[in-house]
Design a protein around this motif. Structure first.
Motif, PDB file in Angstrom:
ATOM      1  N   HIS A  26      47.862  56.109  29.450  1.00 43.62           N
ATOM      2  CA  HIS A  26      48.191  57.327  29.665  1.00 43.62           C
ATOM      3  C   HIS A  26      49.686  57.284  29.654  1.00 43.62           C
ATOM      4  N   LEU A  27      50.389  56.440  30.591  1.00 46.91           N
ATOM      5  CA  LEU A  27      51.750  56.817  30.732  1.00 46.91           C
ATOM      6  C   LEU A  27      52.587  55.885  29.885  1.00 46.91           C
ATOM      7  N   LYS A  28      52.231  55.301  28.861  1.00 43.50           N
ATOM      8  CA  LYS A  28      52.805  54.731  27.589  1.00 43.50           C
ATOM      9  C   LYS A  28      53.366  55.863  26.727  1.00 43.50           C
ATOM     10  N   LYS A  29      52.583  57.042  26.976  1.00 44.47           N
ATOM     11  CA  LYS A  29      53.154  58.098  26.212  1.00 44.47           C
ATOM     12  C   LYS A  29      54.412  58.856  26.655  1.00 44.47           C
ATOM     13  N   LEU A  30      54.861  58.434  27.976  1.00 45.04           N
ATOM     14  CA  LEU A  30      55.776  59.209  28.846  1.00 45.04           C
ATOM     15  C   LEU A  30      57.121  59.031  28.345  1.00 45.04           C
ATOM     16  N   LYS A  31      57.859  59.879  28.304  1.00 47.75           N
ATOM     17  CA  LYS A  31      59.323  59.751  27.758  1.00 47.75           C
ATOM     18  C   LYS A  31      60.105  60.342  29.040  1.00 47.75           C
ATOM     19  N   THR A  32      59.532  61.078  29.799  1.00 46.89           N
ATOM     20  CA  THR A  32      60.138  62.035  30.944  1.00 46.89           C
ATOM     21  C   THR A  32      60.148  61.071  32.173  1.00 46.89           C
ATOM     22  N   ARG A  33      61.253  61.164  32.953  1.00 45.11           N
ATOM     23  CA  ARG A  33      61.363  60.445  34.217  1.00 45.11           C
ATOM     24  C   ARG A  33      60.472  61.024  35.183  1.00 45.11           C
ATOM     25  N   LEU A  34      59.845  60.068  36.082  1.00 44.05           N
ATOM     26  CA  LEU A  34      59.121  60.576  37.059  1.00 44.05           C
ATOM     27  C   LEU A  34      59.647  60.579  38.508  1.00 44.05           C
ATOM     28  N   ARG A  35      61.018  59.758  38.752  1.00 42.90           N
ATOM     29  CA  ARG A  35      61.635  59.493  39.952  1.00 42.90           C
ATOM     30  C   ARG A  35      61.688  60.697  40.782  1.00 42.90           C
ATOM     31  N   ASP A  36      61.979  61.988  39.846  1.00 41.38           N
ATOM     32  CA  ASP A  36      62.242  63.128  41.117  1.00 41.38           C
ATOM     33  C   ASP A  36      60.881  63.952  41.173  1.00 41.38           C
ATOM     34  N   LYS A  37      59.902  63.303  40.851  1.00 43.10           N
ATOM     35  CA  LYS A  37      58.664  64.174  41.147  1.00 43.10           C
ATOM     36  C   LYS A  37      57.941  63.643  42.347  1.00 43.10           C
ATOM     37  N   PHE A  38      57.123  64.587  42.844  1.00 45.16           N
ATOM     38  CA  PHE A  38      56.349  64.160  43.922  1.00 45.16           C
ATOM     39  C   PHE A  38      55.017  63.997  43.259  1.00 45.16           C
ATOM     40  N   ILE A  39      54.626  62.561  43.393  1.00 45.46           N
ATOM     41  CA  ILE A  39      53.479  61.838  42.828  1.00 45.46           C
ATOM     42  C   ILE A  39      52.502  61.454  43.705  1.00 45.46           C
ATOM     43  N   ILE A  40      51.280  62.477  43.440  1.00 48.77           N
ATOM     44  CA  ILE A  40      50.144  62.091  44.394  1.00 48.77           C
ATOM     45  C   ILE A  40      49.064  61.283  43.421  1.00 48.77           C
ATOM     46  N   THR A  41      48.450  60.443  44.143  1.00 56.81           N
ATOM     47  CA  THR A  41      47.598  59.599  43.288  1.00 56.81           C
ATOM     48  C   THR A  41      46.086  59.950  44.062  1.00 56.81           C
ATOM     49  N   ALA A  42      45.156  60.168  43.345  1.00 51.32           N
ATOM     50  CA  ALA A  42      43.691  60.257  43.815  1.00 51.32           C
ATOM     51  C   ALA A  42      42.874  59.345  42.872  1.00 51.32           C
ATOM     52  N   ILE A  43      43.461  58.076  42.760  1.00 55.17           N
ATOM     53  CA  ILE A  43      42.814  57.207  41.727  1.00 55.17           C
ATOM     54  C   ILE A  43      42.562  56.009  42.836  1.00 55.17           C
ATOM     55  N   LYS A  44      40.987  55.663  42.682  1.00 54.23           N
ATOM     56  CA  LYS A  44      40.552  54.639  43.716  1.00 54.23           C
ATOM     57  C   LYS A  44      40.228  53.468  43.047  1.00 54.23           C
ATOM     58  N   GLY A  45      41.485  52.802  42.575  1.00 50.68           N
ATOM     59  CA  GLY A  45      41.602  51.566  41.820  1.00 50.68           C
ATOM     60  C   GLY A  45      42.932  50.992  41.940  1.00 50.68           C
ATOM     61  N   ILE A  46      42.919  49.746  41.321  1.00 53.42           N
ATOM     62  CA  ILE A  46      44.195  48.809  40.993  1.00 53.42           C
ATOM     63  C   ILE A  46      44.610  49.034  39.534  1.00 53.42           C
ATOM     64  N   VAL A  47      45.773  48.977  39.323  1.00 50.19           N
ATOM     65  CA  VAL A  47      46.044  48.988  38.087  1.00 50.19           C
ATOM     66  C   VAL A  47      45.891  47.601  37.349  1.00 50.19           C
ATOM     67  N   PRO A  48      44.991  47.571  36.371  1.00 49.19           N
ATOM     68  CA  PRO A  48      44.634  46.211  35.800  1.00 49.19           C
ATOM     69  C   PRO A  48      45.899  45.466  35.132  1.00 49.19           C
ATOM     70  N   ASP A  49      45.705  44.126  35.214  1.00 49.86           N
ATOM     71  CA  ASP A  49      46.614  43.157  34.547  1.00 49.86           C
ATOM     72  C   ASP A  49      48.171  43.259  35.682  1.00 49.86           C
ATOM     73  N   GLU A  50      48.419  44.352  36.110  1.00 50.13           N
ATOM     74  CA  GLU A  50      49.478  44.452  37.092  1.00 50.13           C
ATOM     75  C   GLU A  50      49.191  43.930  38.522  1.00 50.13           C
ATOM     76  N   ASN A  51      47.614  44.238  38.853  1.00 44.93           N
ATOM     77  CA  ASN A  51      47.260  43.998  40.100  1.00 44.93           C
ATOM     78  C   ASN A  51      48.236  44.631  41.297  1.00 44.93           C
ATOM     79  N   LEU A  52      48.687  45.822  40.969  1.00 46.03           N
ATOM     80  CA  LEU A  52      49.287  46.527  42.035  1.00 46.03           C
ATOM     81  C   LEU A  52      48.146  47.823  42.204  1.00 46.03           C
TER      82      LEU A  52
END
Length: 340
Positions: free
Chosen positions: A91-117
């Motif tokens: 999903h994020l590969k499509k993103l061209k807009t910066r996220l740094r200034d946004k308030f990001i809330i995750t309700a994802i109950k998982g680890i990002v595969p390959d990155e293991n973060l």
């Protein structure tokens, strides 16, 4: 007091729909990103999500739908990510807009595969979002019960407690009670591990182990979770290792573990039960038609723990069953011998 501004939901599944229901009742406007235009068109026509929690009705005039993630990110201040963890990167590969200034809330109950973060670690390291702009939502809560407006408790964690409090104010209602925490990493990893332990509980149920053993399994699971959280906080230098030990019985940790391990709404327990009954992983996934995030979480946590060296026999047993194709009967028997 911090103002969350305009809020958008990223994702179109059950939990995304439940969170959208809560948020829009407070704000009377949300942005909503869904990947497929066909889902958006059906949603507009029907007045409800055509695929998930279809009993929840929405006022379509309160929602700005878009399948263009960049358009949503540009227009909204607070972004609630509720996509399955295996698909977050795509999903994020499509993103061209910066996220740094946004308030990001995750309700994802998982680890990002390959990155293991964890998701917050991923947004911080890959998208340079500062930690005080990162939050997560912890349970215990099932989307189905939120849809039914059954009393649920949610924890919003952020290192900036003013921001955490601001979003809890958005979530709070007659049927949602809220609290804040600063332990983002701990709540994220506990939400991954509880899915692993729910698969274990399901496998044992499928093998006809009874309630007495399930109680022992959950007791050992919370000890295992505690050991890992102390280790990860120590490794990351967050300063929360002692807090993780002290808070392990809080609802965001133990409560979320119990509801996921015992509830009939739990996808991960259902998936595990099918494995215990003799289904292959692939056949169980096909029959469920929904993602059990714990399946992916097991592999990610196993890889993470190869570097952490935490004693995690339940994680090891579930990994061996799902990925090494060891017989559930054999693996769970070995696990029972290690419990006291």
């Amino acid at each position: 007091m911090y103002d969350c501004g305009k809020i958008a939901i990223i994702g179109g599944g059950s939990w995304a729909t439940a969170i959208a229901k809560i948020v829009v009742s407070h704000t009377h406007h949300i942005g909503w990103y869904m990947r497929r235009d066909s889902q958006i068109e059906d949603f507009r026509r029907l007045g409800h999500n055509p695929t998930y929690l279809s009993s929840v009705r929405f006022n379509i005039n309160d929602i700005f739908f878009s399948s263009d993630l960049n358009k949503i990110v540009q227009a909204y201040d607070t972004l609630v990510f509720v996509t399955p963890s295996p698909y977050l990167k795509s999903h994020l590969k499509k993103l061209k807009t910066r996220l740094r200034d946004k308030f990001i809330i995750t309700a994802i109950k998982g680890i990002v595969p390959d990155e293991n973060l964890s998701c917050s670690e991923y947004f911080n390291k890959i998208y340079d979002v500062p930690n005080d702009n990162l939050a997560c939502i912890g349970g215990p809560s099932h989307a189905e019960e939120v849809a039914l407006e059954r009393l649920s408790y949610l924890t919003v964690a952020c290192t900036d407690l003013d921001k955490a409090q601001a979003f809890t104010d958005v979530l709070a209602s007659d049927y949602i009670k809220t609290k804040t925490s600063s332990d983002v990493i701990g709540i994220e990893y506990s939400s991954v591990l509880k899915n692993v332990y729910a698969i274990a509980a399901g496998i044992c149920a499928g093998l006809k182990y009874g309630d007495n053993f399930q109680a022992v399994l959950m007791s050992n699971a919370i000890q295992e979770m505690s050991r890992f959280l102390i280790a990860i906080h120590t490794q990351l230098g967050t300063g929360y290792a002692a807090q993780a030990l002290a808070n392990i019985t809080d609802s965001a940790y133990l409560g979320d573990l119990l509801v996921t391990g015992y509830s009939n709404f739990s996808r991960n327990r259902t998936f595990g039960t099918m494995i215990g009954k003799g289904y292959s992983v692939k056949s169980a996934q096909i029959e469920m038609e929904m993602i059990a995030e714990g399946y992916f979480g097991v592999k990610c946590m196993k890889e993470i723990n190869r570097h952490m060296h935490v004693n995690m026999p339940i994680l090891d047993a579930v990994y061996n069953i799902l990925y090494e194709r060891i017989s559930p009967q054999i693996e769970i028997k070995l696990l029972t011998d290690s419990f006291r």
